[in-house]
Design a protein around this motif. Structure first.
Motif, short mmCIF file in Angstrom:
data_model
loop_
_atom_site.label_atom_id
_atom_site.label_comp_id
_atom_site.label_asym_id
_atom_site.label_seq_id
_atom_site.Cartn_x
_atom_site.Cartn_y
_atom_site.Cartn_z
N TYR A 11 0.81 -1.22 0.00
CA TYR A 11 0.00 0.00 0.00
C TYR A 11 0.84 1.27 0.00
O TYR A 11 0.31 2.36 -0.23
N GLY A 12 2.12 1.14 0.28
CA GLY A 12 2.99 2.31 0.25
C GLY A 12 2.57 3.39 1.22
O GLY A 12 2.55 4.58 0.88
N ILE A 13 2.24 3.01 2.44
CA ILE A 13 1.76 3.98 3.44
C ILE A 13 2.95 4.76 4.00
O ILE A 13 3.94 4.18 4.43
N GLU A 14 2.82 6.07 3.99
CA GLU A 14 3.86 6.95 4.51
C GLU A 14 3.35 7.72 5.72
O GLU A 14 2.16 8.05 5.81
N SER A 15 4.26 8.01 6.64
CA SER A 15 3.92 8.73 7.86
C SER A 15 4.42 10.17 7.77
O SER A 15 5.57 10.41 7.37
N HIS A 16 3.55 11.11 8.12
CA HIS A 16 3.88 12.54 8.10
C HIS A 16 3.56 13.11 9.48
O HIS A 16 2.40 13.09 9.90
#
Length: 289
Positions: A170-175
């Motif tokens: 899913y390519g989840i990124e944290s910001h």
């Protein structure tokens, strides 16, 4: 015995030749197919892929003929090279057709043909064609029990690597950052944070209720980059956690504040699985001899 192995390797190679030629023919027939308007770049791209598959099929045919004529000498190395290339191509096709962890896994079955061919060629090289009187290395360890252990390790390594890979799809990124601005329009909440130029929009149909955020508080936002076009999937602040009710399953059971645990698990599964796979392949090669 040797003749049976050679015929099995040739049959697998023939199946691959038919597959690549058939794939090129289908691609050629549907090069201009579209449910909407057909544009010339689309047709050109379809024709290019078709010709590439035809050329790859022709190369496979050439290697098959060489193997048939020179199976005892350089033909066997040419067959090994083309099957190794076929394995790489089919694995690439499998990875590229998987859609967000749900569809496309059947493409990996194509890799079984070159993988099986390589296994047969290795057996033929190391066991059938071995010089009389020569003893394989570590012959004392070549027992059914050690083979069973290696096969189980191979399956476990594959399962761990696939599990880690699925967590990456899913390519989840944290910001993370501090909320700079908060605006509300048509039931949707738009937020900016000091660490990113992006605008994060939380719609009322995906987040029920809409996140309660205010300027100056620290937040962590998770976005789906691979499957959800960068849309926010979850946000966490001091006053609570809000997860997308439609696509939030990609985040659960984690939350933005402990997303690092997910990333640690993902990288650990991938690393451990790949190491076990490599060691198992070495073990199988040593067991064969």
């Amino acid at each position: 015995m040797r003749r049976s192995f050679v015929w099995a390797i040739a049959i697998l190679a023939f199946v691959e030749c038919v597959f690549w030629l058939f794939a090129g023919l289908v691609q050629w027939q549907f090069a201009g197919f579209s449910l909407g308007p057909v544009y010339s770049p689309q047709v050109a791209e379809g024709a290019r892929r078709s010709l590439t598959e035809f050329a790859w099929g022709a190369l496979n045919i050439a290697c098959l003929v060489a193997y048939y004529l020179r199976a005892w000498s350089w033909g066997r190395w040419l067959m090994a090279a083309i099957q190794l290339a076929n394995l790489a191509v089919t694995l690439y096709l499998g990875f590229s057709t998987v859609s967000c962890g749900e569809n496309g896994f059947a493409g990996f079955w194509l890799a079984a043909i070159p993988a099986g061919s390589l296994a047969l060629q290795y057996l033929l090289w190391r066991r059938i064609d071995r010089r009389p009187g020569s003893s394989p290395p570590l012959a004392a360890l070549r027992t059914p029990i050690t083979l069973a252990i290696v096969v189980v390790a191979l399956a476990v390594g594959a399962a761990l690597a696939v599990a880690g890979w699925r967590l990456s799809l899913y390519g989840i990124e944290s910001h993370s950052g501090t909320v700079s601005t908060v605006t509300t329009e048509n039931g949707a909440l738009s937020v900016t944070i000091d660490s990113s130029p992006r605008v994060y929009t939380f719609s009322d149909y995906a987040f029920e209720p809409v996140p309660l955020l205010r300027p100056g508080e620290r937040v962590v936002i998770l976005t789906g980059e691979a499957c959800n076009y960068g849309r926010p999937l979850a946000v966490q602040a001091a006053r609570g956690v809000w997860i997308d009710s439609i696509y939030g399953e990609a985040v659960r059971p984690y939350a933005p504040f402990n997303w690092g645990e997910h990333e640690t698990l993902r990288s650990s599964l991938l690393s451990i699985g790949l190491v076990i796979e490599l060691l198992s392949l070495v073990g199988i090669s040593l067991w064969i001899g």
